[in-house]
Design a protein around this motif. Structure first.
Motif, PDB file in Angstrom:
ATOM      1  N   SER A   2      49.000  31.532  45.411  1.00 23.77           N
ATOM      2  CA  SER A   2      50.020  32.946  46.114  1.00 23.77           C
ATOM      3  C   SER A   2      50.116  32.099  47.531  1.00 23.77           C
ATOM      4  CB  SER A   2      49.445  34.317  46.261  1.00 23.77           C
ATOM      5  OG  SER A   2      49.930  35.172  46.090  1.00 23.77           O
ATOM      6  N   LYS A  71      50.612  51.605  39.830  1.00 26.64           N
ATOM      7  CA  LYS A  71      50.341  50.076  39.289  1.00 26.64           C
ATOM      8  C   LYS A  71      51.117  49.484  41.062  1.00 26.64           C
ATOM      9  CE  LYS A  71      50.531  50.278  34.184  1.00 26.64           C
ATOM     10  NZ  LYS A  71      51.484  49.664  33.502  1.00 26.64           N
ATOM     11  N   ASN A  74      48.379  49.286  43.344  1.00 25.03           N
ATOM     12  CA  ASN A  74      47.348  48.546  43.016  1.00 25.03           C
ATOM     13  C   ASN A  74      47.877  47.339  43.612  1.00 25.03           C
ATOM     14  OD1 ASN A  74      45.220  50.641  43.550  1.00 25.03           O
ATOM     15  ND2 ASN A  74      45.636  50.697  41.533  1.00 25.03           N
ATOM     16  N   ALA A  75      49.065  46.167  43.615  1.00 31.10           N
ATOM     17  CA  ALA A  75      49.507  45.071  43.753  1.00 31.10           C
ATOM     18  C   ALA A  75      48.672  44.335  45.061  1.00 31.10           C
ATOM     19  CB  ALA A  75      50.794  44.915  43.848  1.00 31.10           C
ATOM     20  N   LYS A  76      48.379  43.244  44.712  1.00 35.06           N
ATOM     21  CA  LYS A  76      47.763  42.492  45.860  1.00 35.06           C
ATOM     22  C   LYS A  76      48.886  41.674  46.330  1.00 35.06           C
ATOM     23  CE  LYS A  76      44.307  43.171  43.861  1.00 35.06           C
ATOM     24  NZ  LYS A  76      44.060  45.136  43.998  1.00 35.06           N
ATOM     25  N   ASP A  77      50.215  41.354  45.729  1.00 36.63           N
ATOM     26  CA  ASP A  77      51.010  40.240  46.080  1.00 36.63           C
ATOM     27  C   ASP A  77      52.617  40.886  46.178  1.00 36.63           C
ATOM     28  OD1 ASP A  77      50.918  39.147  44.236  1.00 36.63           O
ATOM     29  OD2 ASP A  77      50.112  37.008  44.970  1.00 36.63           O
ATOM     30  N   ASN A  79      54.048  38.820  44.214  1.00 34.89           N
ATOM     31  CA  ASN A  79      54.247  38.325  43.126  1.00 34.89           C
ATOM     32  C   ASN A  79      54.145  39.283  42.101  1.00 34.89           C
ATOM     33  OD1 ASN A  79      55.236  35.486  43.861  1.00 34.89           O
ATOM     34  ND2 ASN A  79      53.808  34.816  43.545  1.00 34.89           N
ATOM     35  N   GLU A  80      53.169  39.955  42.166  1.00 31.50           N
ATOM     36  CA  GLU A  80      52.247  41.173  41.137  1.00 31.50           C
ATOM     37  C   GLU A  80      53.563  42.454  41.451  1.00 31.50           C
ATOM     38  OE1 GLU A  80      48.385  43.769  40.917  1.00 31.50           O
ATOM     39  OE2 GLU A  80      48.900  42.486  42.315  1.00 31.50           O
ATOM     40  N   VAL A  81      53.864  42.773  42.907  1.00 32.61           N
ATOM     41  CA  VAL A  81      55.280  43.906  42.634  1.00 32.61           C
ATOM     42  C   VAL A  81      56.129  43.750  42.112  1.00 32.61           C
ATOM     43  CG1 VAL A  81      56.552  44.784  44.373  1.00 32.61           C
ATOM     44  CG2 VAL A  81      54.539  44.635  45.024  1.00 32.61           C
ATOM     45  N   GLN A  83      56.529  40.981  39.332  1.00 35.59           N
ATOM     46  CA  GLN A  83      55.762  40.983  37.765  1.00 35.59           C
ATOM     47  C   GLN A  83      56.127  42.241  37.477  1.00 35.59           C
ATOM     48  OE1 GLN A  83      52.382  38.437  36.890  1.00 35.59           O
ATOM     49  NE2 GLN A  83      52.511  39.917  34.410  1.00 35.59           N
ATOM     50  N   LEU A  84      55.580  43.191  37.924  1.00 35.62           N
ATOM     51  CA  LEU A  84      55.335  44.560  37.109  1.00 35.62           C
ATOM     52  C   LEU A  84      56.697  45.678  37.550  1.00 35.62           C
ATOM     53  CD1 LEU A  84      52.189  45.609  39.727  1.00 35.62           C
ATOM     54  CD2 LEU A  84      52.349  45.689  36.334  1.00 35.62           C
ATOM     55  N   GLU A  87      58.903  44.283  34.585  1.00 31.23           N
ATOM     56  CA  GLU A  87      58.100  44.834  32.629  1.00 31.23           C
ATOM     57  C   GLU A  87      58.871  45.748  32.843  1.00 31.23           C
ATOM     58  OE1 GLU A  87      53.543  44.416  33.124  1.00 31.23           O
ATOM     59  OE2 GLU A  87      54.497  42.169  33.007  1.00 31.23           O
TER      60      GLU A  87
END
Length: 122
Positions: A2, A71, A74-77, A79-81, A83-84, A87
């Protein structure tokens, strides 16, 4: 790995406030939907069925949105945001397509019932 520039450092107080806000909003919406359901139950059939179905679909969509919000909190970065979000949108598109089919089928069925019960309306 990341990119450190994209990492999200959210202070715990802000995260706690966001969690409490989502919980509070969910309770308020749940209360509203419960009241709406009681009101729809007083409507004569067959429109009662359509109203109940619409409220059930709305409830499912709101539940999915609240779960998604949790969700995201609780995302860490970033990129996770992303992706969530991808989806969630992909899933909701499929859900919306299915719900549209359910509602159009239910309305067509109800329309047929009204025509049988009230032939002068057509």
């Amino acid at each position: 790995m990341s990119d450190p520039k994209l990492a999200m450092e959210v202070p715990p107080q802000v995260r706690d406030f966001a969690v409490k806000s989502v919980d509070q909003a969910e309770r308020a919406i749940s209360s509203f939907l419960e009241s709406a359901s009681k009101s729809v139950a007083m409507v004569p059939s067959p429109m009662n069925d359509v109203g109940q179905q619409a409220l059930a679909i709305t409830g499912k969509n709101l539940k999915a949105s609240f779960e998604h919000a949790r969700k995201l909190m609780n995302a860490k970065d970033i990129n996770e945001v992303m992706q969530l979000q991808t989806e969630f949108l992909r899933n909701q598109f499929g859900v919306a397509t299915e719900q549209s089919k359910q509602m159009s089928g239910g309305i067509a069925y109800t329309g047929g019932d009204v025509a049988k019960e009230e032939p002068d309306l057509i």
